[in-house]
Motif scaffolding. Structure first.
Motif, PDB file in Angstrom:
ATOM      1  N   ARG A 143      43.116  62.200  22.668  1.00 33.79           N
ATOM      2  CA  ARG A 143      43.575  60.838  22.366  1.00 33.79           C
ATOM      3  C   ARG A 143      44.174  60.182  23.608  1.00 33.79           C
ATOM      4  NH1 ARG A 143      46.895  61.909  18.421  1.00 33.79           N
ATOM      5  NH2 ARG A 143      48.669  62.083  19.809  1.00 33.79           N
ATOM      6  N   ASP A 144      44.972  60.941  24.373  1.00 37.55           N
ATOM      7  CA  ASP A 144      45.548  60.402  25.610  1.00 37.55           C
ATOM      8  C   ASP A 144      44.454  60.018  26.603  1.00 37.55           C
ATOM      9  OD1 ASP A 144      48.072  60.801  24.561  1.00 37.55           O
ATOM     10  OD2 ASP A 144      48.431  62.662  25.682  1.00 37.55           O
ATOM     11  N   LYS A 145      43.465  60.875  26.752  1.00 35.91           N
ATOM     12  CA  LYS A 145      42.357  60.581  27.678  1.00 35.91           C
ATOM     13  C   LYS A 145      41.564  59.367  27.190  1.00 35.91           C
ATOM     14  CE  LYS A 145      42.834  64.563  29.987  1.00 35.91           C
ATOM     15  NZ  LYS A 145      43.257  64.677  31.345  1.00 35.91           N
ATOM     16  N   TYR A 146      41.316  59.312  25.893  1.00 37.66           N
ATOM     17  CA  TYR A 146      40.575  58.183  25.313  1.00 37.66           C
ATOM     18  C   TYR A 146      41.325  56.871  25.543  1.00 37.66           C
ATOM     19  CZ  TYR A 146      38.508  55.132  21.816  1.00 37.66           C
ATOM     20  OH  TYR A 146      37.923  54.068  21.182  1.00 37.66           O
ATOM     21  N   MET A 147      42.613  56.881  25.274  1.00 33.48           N
ATOM     22  CA  MET A 147      43.408  55.661  25.453  1.00 33.48           C
ATOM     23  C   MET A 147      43.415  55.223  26.926  1.00 33.48           C
ATOM     24  SD  MET A 147      44.127  54.834  22.445  1.00 33.48           S
ATOM     25  CE  MET A 147      45.203  53.464  22.736  1.00 33.48           C
ATOM     26  N   ARG A 148      43.457  56.179  27.814  1.00 29.77           N
ATOM     27  CA  ARG A 148      43.415  55.854  29.245  1.00 29.77           C
ATOM     28  C   ARG A 148      42.072  55.232  29.621  1.00 29.77           C
ATOM     29  NH1 ARG A 148      43.675  60.474  33.371  1.00 29.77           N
ATOM     30  NH2 ARG A 148      42.715  59.407  35.084  1.00 29.77           N
ATOM     31  N   LEU A 149      40.996  55.773  29.092  1.00 32.25           N
ATOM     32  CA  LEU A 149      39.668  55.210  29.368  1.00 32.25           C
ATOM     33  C   LEU A 149      39.536  53.803  28.790  1.00 32.25           C
ATOM     34  CD1 LEU A 149      37.445  58.343  28.762  1.00 32.25           C
ATOM     35  CD2 LEU A 149      37.682  57.093  30.914  1.00 32.25           C
ATOM     36  N   MET A 150      40.024  53.590  27.575  1.00 27.45           N
ATOM     37  CA  MET A 150      39.938  52.259  26.950  1.00 27.45           C
ATOM     38  C   MET A 150      40.783  51.242  27.717  1.00 27.45           C
ATOM     39  SD  MET A 150      37.768  52.411  24.521  1.00 27.45           S
ATOM     40  CE  MET A 150      36.891  53.546  25.567  1.00 27.45           C
ATOM     41  N   LYS A 151      41.946  51.669  28.195  1.00 26.69           N
ATOM     42  CA  LYS A 151      42.796  50.774  28.996  1.00 26.69           C
ATOM     43  C   LYS A 151      42.079  50.391  30.288  1.00 26.69           C
ATOM     44  CE  LYS A 151      47.468  50.448  30.900  1.00 26.69           C
ATOM     45  NZ  LYS A 151      47.301  50.232  32.302  1.00 26.69           N
ATOM     46  N   THR A 152      41.409  51.360  30.898  1.00 23.53           N
ATOM     47  CA  THR A 152      40.668  51.080  32.123  1.00 23.53           C
ATOM     48  C   THR A 152      39.528  50.100  31.854  1.00 23.53           C
ATOM     49  OG1 THR A 152      41.227  53.258  33.002  1.00 23.53           O
ATOM     50  CG2 THR A 152      39.362  52.126  34.011  1.00 23.53           C
ATOM     51  N   LEU A 153      38.820  50.276  30.731  1.00 25.91           N
ATOM     52  CA  LEU A 153      37.751  49.328  30.385  1.00 25.91           C
ATOM     53  C   LEU A 153      38.307  47.931  30.162  1.00 25.91           C
ATOM     54  CD1 LEU A 153      35.314  51.260  28.016  1.00 25.91           C
ATOM     55  CD2 LEU A 153      35.068  50.751  30.441  1.00 25.91           C
TER      56      LEU A 153
ATOM     57  N   GLU B 299      40.957  46.668  31.598  1.00 26.43           N
ATOM     58  CA  GLU B 299      41.297  46.136  32.920  1.00 26.43           C
ATOM     59  C   GLU B 299      40.040  45.702  33.673  1.00 26.43           C
ATOM     60  OE1 GLU B 299      43.537  49.363  34.547  1.00 26.43           O
ATOM     61  OE2 GLU B 299      45.347  48.813  33.428  1.00 26.43           O
ATOM     62  N   LEU B 300      38.958  46.467  33.531  1.00 29.04           N
ATOM     63  CA  LEU B 300      37.697  46.081  34.163  1.00 29.04           C
ATOM     64  C   LEU B 300      37.145  44.792  33.558  1.00 29.04           C
ATOM     65  CD1 LEU B 300      35.910  49.528  34.568  1.00 29.04           C
ATOM     66  CD2 LEU B 300      36.740  48.039  36.394  1.00 29.04           C
ATOM     67  N   HIS B 301      37.340  44.631  32.262  1.00 24.29           N
ATOM     68  CA  HIS B 301      36.897  43.401  31.597  1.00 24.29           C
ATOM     69  C   HIS B 301      37.651  42.189  32.153  1.00 24.29           C
ATOM     70  CE1 HIS B 301      35.289  40.844  28.469  1.00 24.29           C
ATOM     71  NE2 HIS B 301      36.510  40.438  28.219  1.00 24.29           N
ATOM     72  N   VAL B 302      38.954  42.319  32.321  1.00 25.32           N
ATOM     73  CA  VAL B 302      39.763  41.232  32.890  1.00 25.32           C
ATOM     74  C   VAL B 302      39.308  40.932  34.314  1.00 25.32           C
ATOM     75  CG1 VAL B 302      42.093  40.606  33.666  1.00 25.32           C
ATOM     76  CG2 VAL B 302      41.769  41.652  31.418  1.00 25.32           C
ATOM     77  N   LEU B 303      39.072  41.974  35.101  1.00 26.38           N
ATOM     78  CA  LEU B 303      38.600  41.786  36.474  1.00 26.38           C
ATOM     79  C   LEU B 303      37.254  41.071  36.495  1.00 26.38           C
ATOM     80  CD1 LEU B 303      38.982  42.378  39.504  1.00 26.38           C
ATOM     81  CD2 LEU B 303      37.812  44.549  39.097  1.00 26.38           C
ATOM     82  N   ASN B 304      36.360  41.452  35.581  1.00 24.08           N
ATOM     83  CA  ASN B 304      35.058  40.808  35.498  1.00 24.08           C
ATOM     84  C   ASN B 304      35.199  39.333  35.132  1.00 24.08           C
ATOM     85  OD1 ASN B 304      32.115  40.768  35.401  1.00 24.08           O
ATOM     86  ND2 ASN B 304      32.425  40.468  33.224  1.00 24.08           N
ATOM     87  N   GLU B 305      36.073  39.013  34.191  1.00 25.89           N
ATOM     88  CA  GLU B 305      36.291  37.618  33.801  1.00 25.89           C
ATOM     89  C   GLU B 305      36.792  36.793  34.980  1.00 25.89           C
ATOM     90  OE1 GLU B 305      35.554  36.025  30.895  1.00 25.89           O
ATOM     91  OE2 GLU B 305      34.557  37.903  30.399  1.00 25.89           O
ATOM     92  N   GLU B 306      37.698  37.356  35.758  1.00 28.57           N
ATOM     93  CA  GLU B 306      38.203  36.657  36.942  1.00 28.57           C
ATOM     94  C   GLU B 306      37.086  36.454  37.962  1.00 28.57           C
ATOM     95  OE1 GLU B 306      41.595  38.782  38.403  1.00 28.57           O
ATOM     96  OE2 GLU B 306      42.715  38.470  36.543  1.00 28.57           O
ATOM     97  N   ASN B 307      36.235  37.459  38.109  1.00 29.14           N
ATOM     98  CA  ASN B 307      35.110  37.370  39.037  1.00 29.14           C
ATOM     99  C   ASN B 307      34.137  36.275  38.600  1.00 29.14           C
ATOM    100  OD1 ASN B 307      33.455  38.146  41.216  1.00 29.14           O
ATOM    101  ND2 ASN B 307      32.281  39.487  39.898  1.00 29.14           N
ATOM    102  N   VAL B 308      33.816  36.242  37.313  1.00 24.89           N
ATOM    103  CA  VAL B 308      32.913  35.209  36.789  1.00 24.89           C
ATOM    104  C   VAL B 308      33.532  33.831  36.998  1.00 24.89           C
ATOM    105  CG1 VAL B 308      31.924  34.242  34.671  1.00 24.89           C
ATOM    106  CG2 VAL B 308      31.749  36.689  35.136  1.00 24.89           C
ATOM    107  N   ARG B 309      34.802  33.687  36.663  1.00 20.89           N
ATOM    108  CA  ARG B 309      35.482  32.393  36.821  1.00 20.89           C
ATOM    109  C   ARG B 309      35.448  31.942  38.284  1.00 20.89           C
ATOM    110  NH1 ARG B 309      39.112  33.315  33.359  1.00 20.89           N
ATOM    111  NH2 ARG B 309      40.438  34.577  34.671  1.00 20.89           N
ATOM    112  N   TYR B 310      35.658  32.878  39.206  1.00 18.92           N
ATOM    113  CA  TYR B 310      35.601  32.549  40.630  1.00 18.92           C
ATOM    114  C   TYR B 310      34.211  32.043  41.009  1.00 18.92           C
ATOM    115  CZ  TYR B 310      34.988  33.242  45.609  1.00 18.92           C
ATOM    116  OH  TYR B 310      34.668  33.057  46.929  1.00 18.92           O
TER     117      TYR B 310
END
Length: 107
Positions: free
Chosen positions: A63-73, A75-86
C-alpha cells in the motif's frame, strides 16, 4: 522518474501497469466511452496493487509503495499540464512541426 526510483525502473511489469494507468485515464479530453475507460483504469490500478502485494509480501508495504507511485503519477500529470499550457502560449512558428501536431496548434 527519479521519484519512482531505481527500485522500479527495471521492473517492466510495474512500468507497463503505470503506462496503462496513464493511458486509460477517463479524464483525458475527447473520450467517447468514458465509462469503459474508467473501468479499465480501475482494473489496471487494482492489478498494480495486487502485483505490489505479491512482490513485497505484505499489504502495508504494498500500500505504501502503491500510494507513492500514485502520488508520482499525480505530480507528473501536473507537470504535463504546465508543459501543455506553456506550449499553447508559444508562437507556433517558434516550435517544431511535431509539437505543433502534438498540441493541435495552427501553424
Amino acid at each position: 522518474m527519479t521519484q519512482i526510483g531505481h527500485e522500479w525502473d527495471t521492473d517492466l511489469d510495474i512500468l507497463n501497469l503505470l503506462s496503462t494507468i496513464v493511458l486509460f485515464d477517463p479524464n483525458r479530453p475527447n473520450i467517447i466511452h468514458k465509462d469503459m475507460i474508467a473501468f479499465e483504469h480501475q482494473i489496471n490500478k487494482y492489478l498494480l496493487q495486487r502485483y505490489l502485494e505479491i512482490k513485497y509480501g505484505t499489504k502495508s508495504e504494498a500500500r505504501d509503495k502503491y500510494m507513492r507511485l500514485m502520488k508520482t503519477l499525480d505530480e507528473l500529470h501536473v507537470l504535463n499540464e504546465e508543459n501543455v499550457r506553456y506550449h499553447l502560449e508559444v508562437d507556433p512558428r517558434e516550435i517544431g512541426p511535431l509539437l505543433i501536431e502534438l498540441f493541435d496548434l495552427k501553424p
